[in-house]
Design a protein around this motif. Structure first.
Motif, PDB file in Angstrom:
ATOM      1  N   PRO A   1      43.445  33.525  56.009  1.00 22.49           N
ATOM      2  CA  PRO A   1      44.386  33.569  57.129  1.00 22.49           C
ATOM      3  C   PRO A   1      45.221  32.306  57.254  1.00 22.49           C
ATOM      4  O   PRO A   1      46.236  32.289  57.951  1.00 22.49           O
ATOM      5  N   ASP A   2      44.785  31.206  56.572  1.00 23.83           N
ATOM      6  CA  ASP A   2      45.406  29.908  56.825  1.00 23.83           C
ATOM      7  C   ASP A   2      45.578  29.023  55.591  1.00 23.83           C
ATOM      8  O   ASP A   2      45.956  27.851  55.717  1.00 23.83           O
ATOM      9  N   LEU A   3      45.294  29.522  54.407  1.00 24.21           N
ATOM     10  CA  LEU A   3      45.403  28.804  53.141  1.00 24.21           C
ATOM     11  C   LEU A   3      44.293  27.779  52.913  1.00 24.21           C
ATOM     12  O   LEU A   3      44.266  27.120  51.878  1.00 24.21           O
ATOM     13  N   LYS A   4      43.372  27.671  53.865  1.00 22.37           N
ATOM     14  CA  LYS A   4      42.302  26.681  53.717  1.00 22.37           C
ATOM     15  C   LYS A   4      40.913  27.296  53.717  1.00 22.37           C
ATOM     16  O   LYS A   4      39.989  26.740  53.115  1.00 22.37           O
ATOM     17  N   THR A   5      40.740  28.408  54.383  1.00 25.27           N
ATOM     18  CA  THR A   5      39.459  29.122  54.376  1.00 25.27           C
ATOM     19  C   THR A   5      39.658  30.420  53.613  1.00 25.27           C
ATOM     20  O   THR A   5      40.514  31.227  53.975  1.00 25.27           O
ATOM     21  N   TRP A   6      38.863  30.613  52.564  1.00 27.68           N
ATOM     22  CA  TRP A   6      39.102  31.704  51.624  1.00 27.68           C
ATOM     23  C   TRP A   6      37.894  32.617  51.491  1.00 27.68           C
ATOM     24  O   TRP A   6      36.750  32.165  51.523  1.00 27.68           O
ATOM     25  N   THR A   7      38.186  33.904  51.314  1.00 27.82           N
ATOM     26  CA  THR A   7      37.175  34.905  50.981  1.00 27.82           C
ATOM     27  C   THR A   7      37.434  35.380  49.567  1.00 27.82           C
ATOM     28  O   THR A   7      38.500  35.959  49.280  1.00 27.82           O
ATOM     29  N   LYS A   8      36.495  35.144  48.665  1.00 26.80           N
ATOM     30  CA  LYS A   8      36.656  35.570  47.275  1.00 26.80           C
ATOM     31  C   LYS A   8      36.253  37.039  47.121  1.00 26.80           C
ATOM     32  O   LYS A   8      35.210  37.456  47.615  1.00 26.80           O
ATOM     33  N   HIS A   9      37.090  37.798  46.417  1.00 30.38           N
ATOM     34  CA  HIS A   9      36.835  39.220  46.199  1.00 30.38           C
ATOM     35  C   HIS A   9      36.504  39.544  44.748  1.00 30.38           C
ATOM     36  O   HIS A   9      36.307  40.707  44.410  1.00 30.38           O
ATOM     37  N   GLY A  10      36.452  38.536  43.884  1.00 30.99           N
ATOM     38  CA  GLY A  10      36.184  38.790  42.475  1.00 30.99           C
ATOM     39  C   GLY A  10      37.405  39.334  41.767  1.00 30.99           C
ATOM     40  O   GLY A  10      38.544  39.025  42.119  1.00 30.99           O
ATOM     41  N   SER A  11      37.189  40.157  40.764  1.00 26.43           N
ATOM     42  CA  SER A  11      38.297  40.712  39.989  1.00 26.43           C
ATOM     43  C   SER A  11      39.088  41.721  40.808  1.00 26.43           C
ATOM     44  O   SER A  11      38.501  42.593  41.463  1.00 26.43           O
ATOM     45  N   PRO A  12      40.426  41.658  40.755  1.00 23.92           N
ATOM     46  CA  PRO A  12      41.227  42.686  41.417  1.00 23.92           C
ATOM     47  C   PRO A  12      41.109  44.041  40.732  1.00 23.92           C
ATOM     48  O   PRO A  12      41.489  45.064  41.314  1.00 23.92           O
ATOM     49  N   PHE A  13      40.551  44.043  39.517  1.00 24.49           N
ATOM     50  CA  PHE A  13      40.416  45.276  38.740  1.00 24.49           C
ATOM     51  C   PHE A  13      38.994  45.826  38.774  1.00 24.49           C
ATOM     52  O   PHE A  13      38.605  46.608  37.901  1.00 24.49           O
ATOM     53  N   GLU A  14      38.203  45.405  39.744  1.00 24.53           N
ATOM     54  CA  GLU A  14      36.834  45.900  39.885  1.00 24.53           C
ATOM     55  C   GLU A  14      36.835  47.426  39.926  1.00 24.53           C
ATOM     56  O   GLU A  14      37.653  48.046  40.599  1.00 24.53           O
ATOM     57  N   GLY A  15      35.901  48.037  39.161  1.00 29.72           N
ATOM     58  CA  GLY A  15      35.836  49.487  39.110  1.00 29.72           C
ATOM     59  C   GLY A  15      36.719  50.111  38.052  1.00 29.72           C
ATOM     60  O   GLY A  15      36.757  51.335  37.907  1.00 29.72           O
ATOM     61  N   THR A  16      37.437  49.269  37.285  1.00 29.59           N
ATOM     62  CA  THR A  16      38.246  49.747  36.168  1.00 29.59           C
ATOM     63  C   THR A  16      37.674  49.150  34.881  1.00 29.59           C
ATOM     64  O   THR A  16      36.843  48.236  34.927  1.00 29.59           O
ATOM     65  N   PRO A  17      38.118  49.629  33.711  1.00 24.96           N
ATOM     66  CA  PRO A  17      37.615  49.048  32.451  1.00 24.96           C
ATOM     67  C   PRO A  17      38.059  47.606  32.210  1.00 24.96           C
ATOM     68  O   PRO A  17      37.635  46.980  31.243  1.00 24.96           O
ATOM     69  N   PHE A  18      38.893  47.052  33.123  1.00 23.32           N
ATOM     70  CA  PHE A  18      39.504  45.749  32.868  1.00 23.32           C
ATOM     71  C   PHE A  18      38.983  44.649  33.796  1.00 23.32           C
ATOM     72  O   PHE A  18      39.555  43.574  33.855  1.00 23.32           O
ATOM     73  N   ASP A  19      37.871  44.904  34.495  1.00 23.54           N
ATOM     74  CA  ASP A  19      37.405  43.916  35.469  1.00 23.54           C
ATOM     75  C   ASP A  19      36.931  42.620  34.829  1.00 23.54           C
ATOM     76  O   ASP A  19      36.985  41.562  35.459  1.00 23.54           O
ATOM     77  N   LYS A  20      36.483  42.656  33.593  1.00 29.32           N
ATOM     78  CA  LYS A  20      36.035  41.443  32.913  1.00 29.32           C
ATOM     79  C   LYS A  20      36.906  41.116  31.707  1.00 29.32           C
ATOM     80  O   LYS A  20      36.537  40.284  30.875  1.00 29.32           O
ATOM     81  N   ALA A  21      38.054  41.746  31.600  1.00 26.61           N
ATOM     82  CA  ALA A  21      38.938  41.521  30.456  1.00 26.61           C
ATOM     83  C   ALA A  21      39.542  40.122  30.497  1.00 26.61           C
ATOM     84  O   ALA A  21      39.781  39.554  31.573  1.00 26.61           O
ATOM     85  N   ARG A  22      39.758  39.554  29.321  1.00 23.96           N
ATOM     86  CA  ARG A  22      40.384  38.230  29.225  1.00 23.96           C
ATOM     87  C   ARG A  22      41.878  38.349  29.533  1.00 23.96           C
ATOM     88  O   ARG A  22      42.716  38.484  28.639  1.00 23.96           O
ATOM     89  N   ILE A  23      42.186  38.313  30.824  1.00 24.95           N
ATOM     90  CA  ILE A  23      43.559  38.454  31.304  1.00 24.95           C
ATOM     91  C   ILE A  23      43.872  37.298  32.232  1.00 24.95           C
ATOM     92  O   ILE A  23      43.032  36.880  33.021  1.00 24.95           O
ATOM     93  N   LYS A  24      45.089  36.760  32.139  1.00 22.20           N
ATOM     94  CA  LYS A  24      45.538  35.687  33.018  1.00 22.20           C
ATOM     95  C   LYS A  24      46.820  36.090  33.743  1.00 22.20           C
ATOM     96  O   LYS A  24      47.484  37.040  33.364  1.00 22.20           O
TER      97      LYS A  24
END
Length: 357
Positions: A159-182
């Motif tokens: 909400p403020d650029l200083k306190t963050w909630t990590k959600h992991g991969s944006p591709f969770e649930g797809t074949p690309f959640d752990k793919a080497r992508i930048k």
């Protein structure tokens, strides 16, 4: 509906943003600082978290001021590119050039659900997006460094650029959640003088990729579904070109922008060896900035791009540092008081800025 065009040969075109120029007497706007310290929750010790390098910045607007989250490397680790731990520092500015920095990082590896992906390499190369409700989204590279040298895209919200909630991969649930992508850039539009995430066809859009450009869609800016080809692999919507500045990489840069001409994507091209597939006017390995145009109604439809970089290393501090070949590596773009401000990493060591009407 827009139609395909012939490639342009100049460094700007009627659809491109810019031209971008350095400030007068330009210097890096953020440099390494060996005096600031941070109690690392994993190392259990105080470390100089931005002692080595400060580079590859994201940018956004908060309360009418420009905020930059920049990648900072400490002095721990075996050394070399990728050999230190990266965290994100916070800096704020009224004019886009002079910044006040927080003494501690605001985003970093910790004893959390993402540690296996972020330690010891860290949280690299952020990009920032702003949701219509004001929530900030960061996409970044999770790099486990010496614990296997694997990487993937991570996503977090704040909400403020200083306190963050990590959600992991944006591709969770797809074949690309752990793919080497930048490198992930969420599409934005101008709204009341600022950039906010834009929906097209009822969905948000993201461009991502390093060796070519891919796309993904989302309904909530957190969970993303990549576009695939007939074989189930990632669909390539823009690729590298032999003989040009983007002959090795077309690495996605700051937020793409919906304009009257279509969607403009700033990206970072890496040059191959001149005479062996690279641009003969550029050095081998140099990173420069390009712009590409995609269809406003179908963001996956590539139209054209600039044949020459619109921004490239020219000043001494853009060509000397950790990455000797030189870089202007764009990752941050904001609209502030009627001007574009483009923030970029310089030789993997400093943060620079250029602006345009």
């Amino acid at each position: 509906m827009l139609h395909a065009r012939e490639p342009v040969t100049e460094t700007n075109a009627d659809w491109a943003l810019g031209p971008f120029k350095h400030p007068e007497k330009a210097q890096p706007v953020i440099k390494p600082d060996p005096t600031t310290r941070f109690d690392c929750p994993i190392r259990k010790e105080s470390i100089p978290w931005e002692a080595r390098h400060t580079f590859n910045p994201a940018a956004t607007i908060l309360d009418g001021r420009i905020c930059v989250l920049y990648r900072a490397e400490d002095d721990r680790g075996p050394g070399g590119i990728g050999g230190y731990t990266s965290r994100a520092g916070f800096a704020i500015s009224d004019d886009g050039v002079n910044f006040t920095r927080e003494p501690k990082p605001v985003f970093y590896p910790a004893e959390d659900s993402q540690k296996e992906f972020e330690w010891t390499g860290g949280c690299e190369d952020p990009r920032l997006a702003t949701a219509p409700d004001g929530t900030f989204i960061i996409t970044y590279t999770q790099f486990n460094g010496t614990n296997g040298r694997n990487w993937r895209i991570g996503l977090a919200t704040s909400p403020d650029l200083k306190t963050w909630t990590k959600h992991g991969s944006p591709f969770e649930g797809t074949p690309f959640d752990k793919a080497r992508i930048k490198s992930a850039s969420i599409l934005h539009k101008e709204e009341n003088g600022r950039l906010v995430a834009a929906k097209i066809g009822g969905q948000y859009w993201m461009y991502f990729g390093e060796e070519s450009v891919h796309a993904a869609t989302s309904t909530d800016l957190i969970h993303w579904k990549p576009l695939t080809d007939e074989g189930g692999g990632l669909r390539h919507i823009m690729k590298t070109r032999d003989g040009y500045f983007d002959s090795v990489l077309t690495e996605v840069g700051p937020p793409a922008v919906l304009t009257d001409h279509g969607i403009v994507l700033i990206y970072n091209g890496k040059n191959a060896t001149p005479g062996k597939g690279g641009d003969p006017d550029l050095a081998k390995g140099v990173y420069t900035c390009g712009q590409a145009l995609f269809d406003a109604k179908d963001p996956s439809k590539y139209l054209t791009r600039l044949d020459q970089p619109f921004f490239k290393p020219e000043l001494p501090w853009e060509k000397s540092g950790q990455y000797k070949e030189g870089t202007t590596f764009a990752e941050g773009l904001v609209l502030h008081e009627g001007r574009w401000f483009l923030y970029y990493g310089c030789a993997d060591t400093y943060v620079g800025v250029a602006s345009a009407e």
